[in-house]
Motif scaffolding. Structure first.
Motif, PDB file in Angstrom:
ATOM      1  N   MET A   1      -1.752   9.786 -16.067  1.00  0.00           N
ATOM      2  CA  MET A   1      -1.988  10.546 -14.836  1.00  0.00           C
ATOM      3  C   MET A   1      -3.334  10.177 -14.220  1.00  0.00           C
ATOM      4  N   THR A   2      -4.332  10.002 -15.057  1.00  0.00           N
ATOM      5  CA  THR A   2      -5.662   9.623 -14.573  1.00  0.00           C
ATOM      6  C   THR A   2      -5.616   8.244 -13.923  1.00  0.00           C
ATOM      7  N   LYS A   3      -4.938   7.325 -14.572  1.00  0.00           N
ATOM      8  CA  LYS A   3      -4.815   5.976 -14.029  1.00  0.00           C
ATOM      9  C   LYS A   3      -4.031   5.992 -12.718  1.00  0.00           C
ATOM     10  N   THR A   4      -2.943   6.720 -12.676  1.00  0.00           N
ATOM     11  CA  THR A   4      -2.131   6.807 -11.464  1.00  0.00           C
ATOM     12  C   THR A   4      -2.914   7.463 -10.333  1.00  0.00           C
ATOM     13  N   GLN A   5      -3.695   8.483 -10.646  1.00  0.00           N
ATOM     14  CA  GLN A   5      -4.515   9.129  -9.619  1.00  0.00           C
ATOM     15  C   GLN A   5      -5.557   8.148  -9.077  1.00  0.00           C
ATOM     16  N   GLY A   6      -6.108   7.330  -9.951  1.00  0.00           N
ATOM     17  CA  GLY A   6      -7.054   6.299  -9.521  1.00  0.00           C
ATOM     18  C   GLY A   6      -6.396   5.300  -8.580  1.00  0.00           C
ATOM     19  N   ILE A   7      -5.175   4.913  -8.907  1.00  0.00           N
ATOM     20  CA  ILE A   7      -4.423   3.991  -8.054  1.00  0.00           C
ATOM     21  C   ILE A   7      -4.162   4.635  -6.699  1.00  0.00           C
ATOM     22  N   LEU A   8      -3.751   5.902  -6.706  1.00  0.00           N
ATOM     23  CA  LEU A   8      -3.506   6.623  -5.449  1.00  0.00           C
ATOM     24  C   LEU A   8      -4.776   6.717  -4.606  1.00  0.00           C
TER      25      LEU A   8
ATOM     26  N   LYS B   1      -7.355   4.671  -4.687  1.00  0.00           N
ATOM     27  CA  LYS B   1      -7.687   3.328  -4.189  1.00  0.00           C
ATOM     28  C   LYS B   1      -6.783   2.955  -3.011  1.00  0.00           C
ATOM     29  N   LYS B   2      -5.499   3.241  -3.121  1.00  0.00           N
ATOM     30  CA  LYS B   2      -4.578   2.943  -2.024  1.00  0.00           C
ATOM     31  C   LYS B   2      -4.936   3.750  -0.774  1.00  0.00           C
ATOM     32  N   ASN B   3      -5.310   4.989  -0.976  1.00  0.00           N
ATOM     33  CA  ASN B   3      -5.705   5.823   0.159  1.00  0.00           C
ATOM     34  C   ASN B   3      -6.957   5.258   0.830  1.00  0.00           C
ATOM     35  N   GLN B   4      -7.917   4.832   0.014  1.00  0.00           N
ATOM     36  CA  GLN B   4      -9.144   4.234   0.544  1.00  0.00           C
ATOM     37  C   GLN B   4      -8.820   2.957   1.326  1.00  0.00           C
ATOM     38  N   MET B   5      -7.931   2.139   0.790  1.00  0.00           N
ATOM     39  CA  MET B   5      -7.545   0.904   1.464  1.00  0.00           C
ATOM     40  C   MET B   5      -6.845   1.205   2.790  1.00  0.00           C
ATOM     41  N   LYS B   6      -6.002   2.224   2.810  1.00  0.00           N
ATOM     42  CA  LYS B   6      -5.321   2.620   4.049  1.00  0.00           C
ATOM     43  C   LYS B   6      -6.338   3.068   5.095  1.00  0.00           C
ATOM     44  N   GLN B   7      -7.327   3.831   4.669  1.00  0.00           N
ATOM     45  CA  GLN B   7      -8.354   4.298   5.605  1.00  0.00           C
ATOM     46  C   GLN B   7      -9.164   3.131   6.151  1.00  0.00           C
ATOM     47  N   GLN B   8      -9.524   2.183   5.295  1.00  0.00           N
ATOM     48  CA  GLN B   8     -10.265   0.998   5.746  1.00  0.00           C
ATOM     49  C   GLN B   8      -9.430   0.185   6.722  1.00  0.00           C
ATOM     50  N   PHE B   9      -8.151   0.027   6.412  1.00  0.00           N
ATOM     51  CA  PHE B   9      -7.251  -0.722   7.281  1.00  0.00           C
ATOM     52  C   PHE B   9      -7.139  -0.046   8.642  1.00  0.00           C
ATOM     53  N   SER B  10      -6.970   1.262   8.635  1.00  0.00           N
ATOM     54  CA  SER B  10      -6.876   2.009   9.893  1.00  0.00           C
ATOM     55  C   SER B  10      -8.161   1.898  10.692  1.00  0.00           C
TER      56      SER B  10
ATOM     57  N   MET C   1       0.818  -1.190   0.000  1.00  0.00           N
ATOM     58  CA  MET C   1       0.000   0.000   0.000  1.00  0.00           C
ATOM     59  C   MET C   1       0.871   1.266   0.000  1.00  0.00           C
ATOM     60  N   ASN C   2       2.141   1.071  -0.223  1.00  0.00           N
ATOM     61  CA  ASN C   2       3.030   2.222  -0.288  1.00  0.00           C
ATOM     62  C   ASN C   2       2.764   2.980  -1.588  1.00  0.00           C
ATOM     63  N   SER C   3       2.597   4.271  -1.468  1.00  0.00           N
ATOM     64  CA  SER C   3       2.258   5.066  -2.648  1.00  0.00           C
ATOM     65  C   SER C   3       3.366   6.038  -3.058  1.00  0.00           C
ATOM     66  N   SER C   4       4.539   5.913  -2.463  1.00  0.00           N
ATOM     67  CA  SER C   4       5.610   6.850  -2.791  1.00  0.00           C
ATOM     68  C   SER C   4       6.035   6.745  -4.260  1.00  0.00           C
ATOM     69  N   GLU C   5       6.092   5.533  -4.779  1.00  0.00           N
ATOM     70  CA  GLU C   5       6.450   5.352  -6.200  1.00  0.00           C
ATOM     71  C   GLU C   5       5.393   5.970  -7.111  1.00  0.00           C
ATOM     72  N   ASP C   6       4.140   5.822  -6.723  1.00  0.00           N
ATOM     73  CA  ASP C   6       3.055   6.396  -7.525  1.00  0.00           C
ATOM     74  C   ASP C   6       3.136   7.927  -7.522  1.00  0.00           C
ATOM     75  N   HIS C   7       3.470   8.498  -6.383  1.00  0.00           N
ATOM     76  CA  HIS C   7       3.614   9.968  -6.309  1.00  0.00           C
ATOM     77  C   HIS C   7       4.784  10.440  -7.168  1.00  0.00           C
ATOM     78  N   LYS C   8       5.893   9.693  -7.141  1.00  0.00           N
ATOM     79  CA  LYS C   8       7.046  10.042  -7.978  1.00  0.00           C
ATOM     80  C   LYS C   8       6.671   9.968  -9.459  1.00  0.00           C
ATOM     81  N   ARG C   9       5.943   8.913  -9.808  1.00  0.00           N
ATOM     82  CA  ARG C   9       5.505   8.733 -11.192  1.00  0.00           C
ATOM     83  C   ARG C   9       4.603   9.888 -11.613  1.00  0.00           C
ATOM     84  N   MET C  10       3.702  10.279 -10.723  1.00  0.00           N
ATOM     85  CA  MET C  10       2.792  11.389 -11.020  1.00  0.00           C
ATOM     86  C   MET C  10       3.574  12.687 -11.231  1.00  0.00           C
ATOM     87  N   GLU C  11       4.590  12.920 -10.427  1.00  0.00           N
ATOM     88  CA  GLU C  11       5.424  14.115 -10.596  1.00  0.00           C
ATOM     89  C   GLU C  11       6.136  14.108 -11.939  1.00  0.00           C
TER      90      GLU C  11
END
Length: 121
Positions: free
Chosen positions: A45-52, A54-63, A1-11
């Motif tokens: 970018m749209t696909k990567t934002q969707g992934i981000l 989804k990962k954020n939603q999963m993190k919130q559910q996990f928490s 669920m790490n999203s750092s790579e996705d953020h780098k890709r988005m940048e």
């Protein structure tokens, strides 16, 4: 669920999109190649934002689930440490056990003796 790579890709996508926009402005024309590259970048970018998302939603559910587990475990700890809990639990378990049946109840001879014994009296 790490999203750092996705953020780098988005940048990187955003940086490349800006470069293409600057290139487009410098040339003063919209070339087909630039338009295609921009379309690919926007889709990525749209696909990567969707992934981000989804990962954020999963993190919130996990928490949320972890918080619920913590709350449940704290309640169980509170219940188990109440005075008299262990004796009350032992009593409930004892009462909940099936009582052993009389071994003579299963013997068909006993039922016929009772019926014949009752008629002789």
């Amino acid at each position: 669920m790490n999203s750092s790579e996705d953020h780098k890709r988005m940048e990187l996508y955003e940086k490349r999109l800006k470069e293409l926009t600057v290139l487009e402005q410098e040339t003063g024309q919209e070339s087909q190649d630039i338009l295609e590259q921009k379309a690919v970048l926007i889709a990525a970018m749209t696909k990567t934002q969707g992934i981000l998302n989804k990962k954020n939603q999963m993190k919130q559910q996990f928490s949320s689930q972890l918080a619920q587990l913590l709350e449940n475990s704290q309640q169980v700890l509170k219940d188990f440490t109440q005075p008299g809990f262990s004796s009350a639990l032992a009593e409930e378990l004892w009462e909940g056990q099936e009582q052993p049946e009389d071994p003579n109840d299963d013997d068909p001879r006993n039922s016929s003796e009772e019926s014949s014994g009752g008629s002789e009296e």
